[in-house]
Scaffold this motif. Structure first.
Motif, mmCIF file in Angstrom:
data_model
loop_
_atom_site.group_PDB
_atom_site.id
_atom_site.type_symbol
_atom_site.label_atom_id
_atom_site.label_comp_id
_atom_site.label_asym_id
_atom_site.label_seq_id
_atom_site.Cartn_x
_atom_site.Cartn_y
_atom_site.Cartn_z
ATOM 1 N N ARG A 8 0.835 -1.192 0.000
ATOM 2 C CA ARG A 8 0.000 0.000 0.000
ATOM 3 C C ARG A 8 0.878 1.255 0.000
ATOM 4 O O ARG A 8 1.114 1.888 1.015
ATOM 5 N N ARG A 10 0.126 4.038 -1.229
ATOM 6 C CA ARG A 10 -0.666 5.251 -1.049
ATOM 7 C C ARG A 10 -0.724 5.707 0.409
ATOM 8 O O ARG A 10 -1.143 6.835 0.684
ATOM 9 N N ARG A 11 -0.306 4.851 1.329
ATOM 10 C CA ARG A 11 -0.336 5.252 2.737
ATOM 11 C C ARG A 11 0.445 6.540 2.974
ATOM 12 O O ARG A 11 0.079 7.353 3.823
ATOM 13 N N ARG A 13 0.800 8.996 0.987
ATOM 14 C CA ARG A 13 0.308 10.102 0.177
ATOM 15 C C ARG A 13 -1.014 10.656 0.704
ATOM 16 O O ARG A 13 -1.637 11.491 0.048
ATOM 17 N N GLN A 14 -1.441 10.234 1.851
ATOM 18 C CA GLN A 14 -2.806 10.503 2.306
ATOM 19 C C GLN A 14 -3.067 11.955 2.683
ATOM 20 O O GLN A 14 -4.171 12.456 2.509
ATOM 21 N N THR A 15 -2.043 12.651 3.196
ATOM 22 C CA THR A 15 -2.239 14.020 3.652
ATOM 23 C C THR A 15 -1.090 14.893 3.177
ATOM 24 O O THR A 15 0.013 14.383 2.880
#
Length: 327
Positions: A8, A10-11, A13-15
């Motif tokens: 994952r 994208r973890r 890229r979350q904020t």
């Protein structure tokens, strides 16, 4: 699908905060070199038609522009001179009262801590528009070196912190280093245009500097855009001859060359984001086709990501403002 196994990514890229702390490449105002065109005369602020937002400045109006650059946080400028007179040997380039020399003294008087780079070439100063001595249509290499060394010494005497020779004559770094050393300027570094291609992206600059060749082209001394390995040879020669910085010009279409030179040399690498690259973005932005700020920051970041330590760009003052606004 509960038994799928995958990573994952994208973890991270979350904020905005997460994206910020894992960002690998950063752009700072001290990474930027701001080009300025200086001309003879009074009360001159001429916008370059093919470079919106870029101007030719007479000395009496130059101070305000330098002040704005300094207030924006820029620490380094490079001067390109446009003389009022030209001759076959470009004598105004090495005249102690030449436009670059006068501009350098003026700037250093008011901003002694600002790093001033002097572009060291003859093309703006010769009536034929080539970067060296011309005889029977041939650009002579060795005969040009003495004039380039004289130019460099006169610029150092005027107070230039860095000499940036852009002519691409063989042996130009060795000749300039010897000239500077013999004149007592052993501590003045050379920022060599080590890898300079015969590029179609230079057109707007030639409008600004009045430096187009009157006949022929510069393909006998600037590099073929199709060549990669040649860049290694050019950079290696300049490093061995005493260069302190290596410039790759242009930048955007030559990111692979920036990375190649970065991987093979430990000297500071400078990417020159040239006039054509600037003007294309300006034109697209004025037509509403792109977001200028986002495209510029992405482009300049790509040059740093490719391995450049410094970026010479006409967007420097704009970028500094954007970076300051984001603090």
């Amino acid at each position: 699908m509960s038994n799928l196994e995958f990573r994952r990514h994208r973890r991270l890229r979350q904020t905005p905060g997460l994206r910020s702390i894992v960002r690998e490449t950063h752009l700072h105002t001290e990474d930027l070199i701001y080009p300025l065109f200086v001309v003879e005369g009074d009360n001159i602020k001429n916008e370059v038609p093919s470079m919106p937002g870029v101007f030719q400045w007479s000395l009496d109006r130059l101070g305000k522009e330098v002040e704005e650059a300094v207030n924006a946080g820029l620490q380094t400028i490079i001067l390109f001179g446009v003389p009022s007179e030209k001759d076959e040997t470009g004598s105004c380039a090495y005249d102690h009262q030449g436009i670059v020399q006068k501009a350098t003294r003026q700037i250093k008087e008011h901003y002694p801590h600002l790093t001033v780079i002097a572009d060291t070439c003859l093309c703006q100063f010769t009536d034929h528009g080539h970067c060296g001595v011309v005889e029977d249509g041939e650009i002579l290499n060795d005969e040009s070196l003495e004039l380039l060394a004289k130019t460099a010494v006169s610029q150092a005497e005027a107070g230039a912190d860095i000499i940036a020779p852009s002519n691409m004559m063989d042996g130009f770094v060795a000749a300039i280093r010897q000239g500077l050393d013999e004149a007592g300027f052993q501590n003045v570094p050379i920022m060599s245009y080590a890898v300079k291609y015969a590029s179609a992206f230079y057109g707007p600059f030639r409008d600004a500097a009045h430096s187009s060749p009157k006949s022929g082209d510069r393909k006998t001394y600037q590099m073929d855009p199709a060549n990669r390995r040649e860049a290694f040879r050019e950079a290696q020669s300049d490093a061995e001859e005493g260069a302190d910085f290596l410039i790759i010009k242009p930048a955007l279409s030559y990111l692979d060359i920036i990375r190649d030179v970065r991987n093979s040399h430990n000297l500071p690498i400078v990417a020159y984001n040239v006039s054509g690259e600037y003007s294309m973005i300006k034109a697209a932005a004025q037509n509403g086709w792109i977001n200028e700020k986002e495209v510029v920051l992405e482009k300049i970041t790509s040059m740093k990501r490719a391995g450049a330590d410094l970026v010479l760009t006409y967007f420097a003052k704009d970028i500094a403002g954007w970076l300051n606004d984001s603090k």
